[in-house]
Design a protein around this motif. Sequence first.
Motif, PDB file in Angstrom:
ATOM      1  N   GLN A  62       0.959  -1.523  -0.111  1.00 41.54           N
ATOM      2  CA  GLN A  62      -0.056  -0.251  -0.522  1.00 41.54           C
ATOM      3  C   GLN A  62       0.780   2.042   0.526  1.00 41.54           C
ATOM      4  OE1 GLN A  62      -3.786  -0.150  -0.359  1.00 41.54           O
ATOM      5  NE2 GLN A  62      -2.166  -2.436  -0.429  1.00 41.54           N
ATOM      6  N   PRO A  63       0.646   2.372  -0.008  1.00 38.68           N
ATOM      7  CA  PRO A  63       0.605   3.299  -0.415  1.00 38.68           C
ATOM      8  C   PRO A  63       1.744   3.691   0.605  1.00 38.68           C
ATOM      9  CG  PRO A  63      -0.767   3.459  -1.648  1.00 38.68           C
ATOM     10  CD  PRO A  63      -0.806   2.372  -0.779  1.00 38.68           C
ATOM     11  N   THR A  64       1.122   3.415   2.050  1.00 38.45           N
ATOM     12  CA  THR A  64       1.748   3.932   3.227  1.00 38.45           C
ATOM     13  C   THR A  64       2.481   2.956   4.036  1.00 38.45           C
ATOM     14  OG1 THR A  64      -0.526   2.780   3.861  1.00 38.45           O
ATOM     15  CG2 THR A  64      -0.867   5.774   3.588  1.00 38.45           C
ATOM     16  N   ASP A  65       2.676   1.943   3.102  1.00 37.13           N
ATOM     17  CA  ASP A  65       3.507   1.000   4.048  1.00 37.13           C
ATOM     18  C   ASP A  65       4.803   1.892   4.213  1.00 37.13           C
ATOM     19  OD1 ASP A  65       1.361  -1.074   4.489  1.00 37.13           O
ATOM     20  OD2 ASP A  65       1.874  -2.352   2.613  1.00 37.13           O
ATOM     21  N   GLU A  66       5.440   1.366   5.388  1.00 41.02           N
ATOM     22  CA  GLU A  66       7.080   0.929   5.443  1.00 41.02           C
ATOM     23  C   GLU A  66       8.119  -0.027   4.800  1.00 41.02           C
ATOM     24  OE1 GLU A  66       9.786   2.158   9.225  1.00 41.02           O
ATOM     25  OE2 GLU A  66       7.615   1.875   9.451  1.00 41.02           O
ATOM     26  N   VAL A  67       8.795   0.185   4.021  1.00 41.26           N
ATOM     27  CA  VAL A  67       8.852  -1.073   3.536  1.00 41.26           C
ATOM     28  C   VAL A  67      10.566  -1.556   3.614  1.00 41.26           C
ATOM     29  CG1 VAL A  67       9.503  -2.479   1.389  1.00 41.26           C
ATOM     30  CG2 VAL A  67       7.124  -1.335   1.549  1.00 41.26           C
ATOM     31  N   ILE A  68      11.138  -2.439   4.315  1.00 38.05           N
ATOM     32  CA  ILE A  68      12.396  -2.110   4.306  1.00 38.05           C
ATOM     33  C   ILE A  68      12.415  -3.913   4.021  1.00 38.05           C
ATOM     34  CG2 ILE A  68      14.182  -2.289   5.993  1.00 38.05           C
ATOM     35  CD1 ILE A  68      10.951  -0.570   7.126  1.00 38.05           C
ATOM     36  N   VAL A  69      13.764  -4.340   2.897  1.00 40.22           N
ATOM     37  CA  VAL A  69      13.809  -5.129   2.416  1.00 40.22           C
ATOM     38  C   VAL A  69      15.702  -5.544   3.031  1.00 40.22           C
ATOM     39  CG1 VAL A  69      14.648  -5.668   0.141  1.00 40.22           C
ATOM     40  CG2 VAL A  69      13.188  -4.190   0.056  1.00 40.22           C
ATOM     41  N   PHE A  70      15.776  -6.633   2.799  1.00 41.44           N
ATOM     42  CA  PHE A  70      17.143  -7.700   4.091  1.00 41.44           C
ATOM     43  C   PHE A  70      18.176  -8.329   2.025  1.00 41.44           C
ATOM     44  CE2 PHE A  70      15.881  -6.028   7.738  1.00 41.44           C
ATOM     45  CZ  PHE A  70      16.071  -5.720   7.749  1.00 41.44           C
ATOM     46  N   THR A  71      18.475  -8.154   2.052  1.00 39.06           N
ATOM     47  CA  THR A  71      19.921  -9.083   0.999  1.00 39.06           C
ATOM     48  C   THR A  71      20.608  -9.188   1.562  1.00 39.06           C
ATOM     49  OG1 THR A  71      20.660  -6.967  -0.140  1.00 39.06           O
ATOM     50  CG2 THR A  71      18.333  -7.776  -0.987  1.00 39.06           C
ATOM     51  N   ASP A  72      21.094 -10.628   0.720  1.00 40.55           N
ATOM     52  CA  ASP A  72      22.363 -11.097   1.455  1.00 40.55           C
ATOM     53  C   ASP A  72      24.102 -10.295   1.179  1.00 40.55           C
ATOM     54  OD1 ASP A  72      22.117 -12.239  -0.880  1.00 40.55           O
ATOM     55  OD2 ASP A  72      22.049 -14.670   0.020  1.00 40.55           O
ATOM     56  N   LEU A  73      24.038 -10.179  -0.185  1.00 40.17           N
ATOM     57  CA  LEU A  73      24.871  -9.819  -1.207  1.00 40.17           C
ATOM     58  C   LEU A  73      25.264  -8.664  -1.325  1.00 40.17           C
ATOM     59  CD1 LEU A  73      26.822 -13.040  -2.227  1.00 40.17           C
ATOM     60  CD2 LEU A  73      27.223 -12.085   0.200  1.00 40.17           C
ATOM     61  N   TYR A  74      26.168  -7.477  -0.495  1.00 36.31           N
ATOM     62  CA  TYR A  74      25.990  -6.064  -1.440  1.00 36.31           C
ATOM     63  C   TYR A  74      26.693  -6.928  -3.163  1.00 36.31           C
ATOM     64  CZ  TYR A  74      27.270  -1.373  -2.960  1.00 36.31           C
ATOM     65  OH  TYR A  74      27.610  -0.197  -4.113  1.00 36.31           O
ATOM     66  N   GLY A  75      26.123  -5.723  -4.151  1.00 33.59           N
ATOM     67  CA  GLY A  75      26.216  -6.701  -5.498  1.00 33.59           C
ATOM     68  C   GLY A  75      26.440  -8.235  -6.360  1.00 33.59           C
ATOM     69  N   GLY A  76      25.145  -8.811  -5.446  1.00 37.14           N
ATOM     70  CA  GLY A  76      24.807  -9.630  -5.992  1.00 37.14           C
ATOM     71  C   GLY A  76      23.363  -9.638  -6.605  1.00 37.14           C
ATOM     72  N   SER A  77      23.522 -11.388  -7.438  1.00 36.72           N
ATOM     73  CA  SER A  77      21.991 -10.527  -8.028  1.00 36.72           C
ATOM     74  C   SER A  77      20.750 -10.568  -7.761  1.00 36.72           C
ATOM     75  CB  SER A  77      21.802 -12.369  -8.819  1.00 36.72           C
ATOM     76  OG  SER A  77      22.326 -12.924  -7.594  1.00 36.72           O
ATOM     77  N   VAL A  78      20.723 -10.425  -6.479  1.00 34.55           N
ATOM     78  CA  VAL A  78      19.514 -10.341  -5.296  1.00 34.55           C
ATOM     79  C   VAL A  78      18.843  -8.718  -5.251  1.00 34.55           C
ATOM     80  CG1 VAL A  78      18.676 -10.980  -2.821  1.00 34.55           C
ATOM     81  CG2 VAL A  78      19.479 -12.859  -3.782  1.00 34.55           C
ATOM     82  N   ASN A  79      20.804  -8.744  -4.799  1.00 35.45           N
ATOM     83  CA  ASN A  79      20.259  -7.265  -3.947  1.00 35.45           C
ATOM     84  C   ASN A  79      20.479  -6.276  -5.430  1.00 35.45           C
ATOM     85  OD1 ASN A  79      22.694  -4.770  -3.796  1.00 35.45           O
ATOM     86  ND2 ASN A  79      21.564  -5.058  -1.851  1.00 35.45           N
ATOM     87  N   GLN A  80      20.899  -6.232  -6.595  1.00 35.18           N
ATOM     88  CA  GLN A  80      21.181  -5.929  -7.655  1.00 35.18           C
ATOM     89  C   GLN A  80      19.414  -5.586  -8.900  1.00 35.18           C
ATOM     90  OE1 GLN A  80      24.017  -6.558 -11.210  1.00 35.18           O
ATOM     91  NE2 GLN A  80      25.443  -7.380  -9.527  1.00 35.18           N
ATOM     92  N   GLN A  81      19.144  -6.864  -8.498  1.00 30.80           N
ATOM     93  CA  GLN A  81      16.995  -6.474  -8.983  1.00 30.80           C
ATOM     94  C   GLN A  81      15.995  -5.903  -7.879  1.00 30.80           C
ATOM     95  OE1 GLN A  81      16.906 -11.257  -9.521  1.00 30.80           O
ATOM     96  NE2 GLN A  81      17.842 -11.114 -11.413  1.00 30.80           N
ATOM     97  N   LEU A  82      16.146  -6.193  -6.549  1.00 32.14           N
ATOM     98  CA  LEU A  82      16.269  -5.133  -5.835  1.00 32.14           C
ATOM     99  C   LEU A  82      15.889  -3.835  -4.982  1.00 32.14           C
ATOM    100  CD1 LEU A  82      15.204  -7.907  -3.266  1.00 32.14           C
ATOM    101  CD2 LEU A  82      13.970  -7.811  -4.108  1.00 32.14           C
ATOM    102  N   PHE A  83      17.150  -3.824  -5.859  1.00 31.95           N
ATOM    103  CA  PHE A  83      17.214  -2.167  -5.504  1.00 31.95           C
ATOM    104  C   PHE A  83      16.349  -1.406  -6.883  1.00 31.95           C
ATOM    105  CE2 PHE A  83      19.954   1.573  -7.789  1.00 31.95           C
ATOM    106  CZ  PHE A  83      19.733   2.170  -6.405  1.00 31.95           C
ATOM    107  N   LYS A  84      16.250  -2.332  -7.964  1.00 37.30           N
ATOM    108  CA  LYS A  84      15.309  -1.065  -8.942  1.00 37.30           C
ATOM    109  C   LYS A  84      14.261  -1.251  -8.761  1.00 37.30           C
ATOM    110  CE  LYS A  84      18.037  -3.627 -13.100  1.00 37.30           C
ATOM    111  NZ  LYS A  84      18.043  -4.341 -13.588  1.00 37.30           N
ATOM    112  N   HIS A  85      13.482  -2.182  -7.658  1.00 38.01           N
ATOM    113  CA  HIS A  85      12.335  -2.230  -6.999  1.00 38.01           C
ATOM    114  C   HIS A  85      12.659  -1.084  -5.601  1.00 38.01           C
ATOM    115  CE1 HIS A  85       9.847  -5.122  -9.272  1.00 38.01           C
ATOM    116  NE2 HIS A  85      11.262  -5.822  -9.620  1.00 38.01           N
ATOM    117  N   THR A  86      13.633  -1.233  -4.933  1.00 38.07           N
ATOM    118  CA  THR A  86      13.950  -0.187  -3.280  1.00 38.07           C
ATOM    119  C   THR A  86      13.374   1.109  -3.938  1.00 38.07           C
ATOM    120  OG1 THR A  86      15.055  -0.218  -3.870  1.00 38.07           O
ATOM    121  CG2 THR A  86      13.849  -1.916  -1.961  1.00 38.07           C
ATOM    122  N   GLU A  87      14.331   1.116  -5.522  1.00 36.58           N
ATOM    123  CA  GLU A  87      14.429   2.592  -5.445  1.00 36.58           C
ATOM    124  C   GLU A  87      12.935   3.412  -5.731  1.00 36.58           C
ATOM    125  OE1 GLU A  87      17.970   5.082  -8.422  1.00 36.58           O
ATOM    126  OE2 GLU A  87      16.948   3.221  -9.158  1.00 36.58           O
TER     127      GLU A  87
END
Length: 134
Positions: free
Chosen positions: A54-79
Motif C-alpha cells: 500500500q502507498p502508506t506501507d513502510e518497507v525495509i528489504v534485506f539482502t545477503d550480498l552487496y552487489g549480488g544478483s538478489v541485491n541488484q534486482q531488488l535495488f530497482k524495486h526499492t528505488e
Amino acid sequence: MRKILIATHGYFADGINSSLKLLVGEREEVTVINAYVDESDVTLQYEVFFQTLQPTDEVIVFTDLYGGSVNQQLFKHTEKNQAILITGFNLPIILEILLSPDVVTPDKAKQLVEACREELKVVEPEYQAEEEFF
C-alpha cells in the motif's frame, strides 16, 4: 504498516526467519524469498511482493550480498517504491527494525546498521576460573 522482505541466495532467508520465529514468534509483516532454489522466476516473486504494498506501507528489504544478483534486482524495486534496502544484514539489525515502535527512516536505518555492526566480533574467552564468560 511495516513490511519486511528478506531475500537471499539459497535458503538463508528461511534460516533467518526460523530464528525470528523462535525469538519473536510468527510475524505477518515478514516475507521471505529464497532465490535460485528451484526453476521458478525469482524476479516474479519480487514483483508480487511490491505489487501487494500500500502507498502508506513502510518497507525495509534485506539482502545477503552487496552487489549480488538478489541485491541488484531488488535495488530497482526499492528505488521505485521508496523502500529502504539493507544488505549484508545480521539477525540483530532485523530484530531492531522489526521491533522498533518508531518509523524507520533512512537516517534511523543507518544508525541501527552502525549499532548492529558492533554485534559482529571475534569472541576470545579468557580461561580464568573466577570470571564468568559474559
